[in-house]
Design an enzyme around this catalytic site. Structure first.
Site, PDB file in Angstrom:
ATOM      1  N   GLU A 103       0.850  -1.198   0.000  1.00  0.00           N
ATOM      2  CA  GLU A 103       0.000   0.000   0.000  1.00  0.00           C
ATOM      3  C   GLU A 103       0.879   1.239   0.000  1.00  0.00           C
ATOM      4  O   GLU A 103       1.998   1.224   0.524  1.00  0.00           O
ATOM      5  CB  GLU A 103      -0.851   0.025   1.280  1.00  0.00           C
ATOM      6  N   ASP A 104       0.368   2.311  -0.573  1.00  0.00           N
ATOM      7  CA  ASP A 104       1.074   3.585  -0.486  1.00  0.00           C
ATOM      8  C   ASP A 104       0.907   4.210   0.899  1.00  0.00           C
ATOM      9  O   ASP A 104       1.847   4.677   1.505  1.00  0.00           O
ATOM     10  CB  ASP A 104       0.584   4.562  -1.577  1.00  0.00           C
ATOM     11  N   ASP A 107      -4.254   4.958   6.270  1.00  0.00           N
ATOM     12  CA  ASP A 107      -4.786   6.114   6.986  1.00  0.00           C
ATOM     13  C   ASP A 107      -5.733   5.563   8.076  1.00  0.00           C
ATOM     14  O   ASP A 107      -5.277   5.143   9.130  1.00  0.00           O
ATOM     15  CB  ASP A 107      -5.488   6.986   5.937  1.00  0.00           C
ATOM     16  N   ASP A 163      -1.656  10.976  -4.939  1.00  0.00           N
ATOM     17  CA  ASP A 163      -2.207  12.077  -5.728  1.00  0.00           C
ATOM     18  C   ASP A 163      -3.040  13.046  -4.909  1.00  0.00           C
ATOM     19  O   ASP A 163      -3.516  12.724  -3.824  1.00  0.00           O
ATOM     20  CB  ASP A 163      -3.111  11.521  -6.831  1.00  0.00           C
ATOM     21  N   ARG A 169       1.264  12.410  -8.720  1.00  0.00           N
ATOM     22  CA  ARG A 169       1.785  11.045  -8.569  1.00  0.00           C
ATOM     23  C   ARG A 169       3.214  10.918  -9.095  1.00  0.00           C
ATOM     24  O   ARG A 169       3.951  10.024  -8.709  1.00  0.00           O
ATOM     25  CB  ARG A 169       0.917  10.044  -9.344  1.00  0.00           C
TER      26      ARG A 169
END
Ligand code: 5GP
Length: 179
Positions: A103-104, A107, A163, A169
């Site tokens: 995952e980026d 949260d 983004d 990105r």
């Protein structure tokens, strides 16, 4: 030293440099390889945000690895069922496999939890999460991601795959929303 960037209506300041990211990625790849030994690991990279992180992590991994890209899509169901979530792109059997979800950012953790729940239905041997960024203050899940690059405060970031309304990105480092 990189400069501030402007995207649509917001300004962002440099936050995590490319050098720092790449050095953490190396640590993560060594950690993962040490934990899995000579086992083959199947990485499932969650699009779109994790493409850059995935590329650098893959370049840094030794030994046997496989990679697939997946995406969590959601659409409105009937009025009683609300939003329906669907995992797309997974066209291989994951039963008995060691899975690492890439995952980026984690949260609230809701997105990755949905992915985990759907993968579990196919009986993999193990599932762990490796995220570049992790916001512990926002996290609502039970178990924190086992692997993370950086713990960051609850503030919006862009760049290195992430983004703002589809922009940003392409930057090779991470920027934080300016106060
Ligand atoms: P969750 O809250 O489910 O863990 O994260 C949902 C999604 O929100 C992430 O996959 C990511 O696409 C987006 N997101 C959360 N925080 C940020 C942030 O600081 N910057 C960007 N660009 N996206 C974020």
């Amino acid at each position: 030293m990189s400069k501030e960037i402007h995207l649509i209506d917001k300004d962002f300041v440099p936050y995590i440099s490319e050098e720092k990211i790449l050095s953490r990625v190396k640590v993560l790849s060594s950690q993962i390889r040490a934990d899995y030994g000579s086992n083959n690991v199947l990485f499932l990279s969650v699009l779109n945000g994790s493409f850059m992180f995935t590329s650098d992590l893959m370049k840094s991994m030794n030994g046997e690895v496989e990679l697939s890209f997946i995406k969590l899509s959601s659409y409105e169901g009937t009025s009683t069922s609300g939003k329906v979530h669907e995992l797309i792109g997974l066209n291989q059997n994951i039963q008995g496999r060691h899975i690492v979800i890439l995952e980026d950012i984690v949260d609230t953790g809701l997105t990755v939890q949905r992915v985990i729940t759907m993968l579990q239905m196919q009986n993999p041997l193990s599932i762990e999460v490796c995220t570049l960024l992790y916001k512990p203050e926002a996290f609502k899940g039970d178990t924190a991601p086992k692997y993370f690059g950086f713990k960051i405060p609850n503030k919006f970031v862009v760049g290195y795959g992430l983004d703002y309304d589809q922009l940003g990105r392409n930057f090779n480092e991470i920027y934080q929303l300016k106060d």
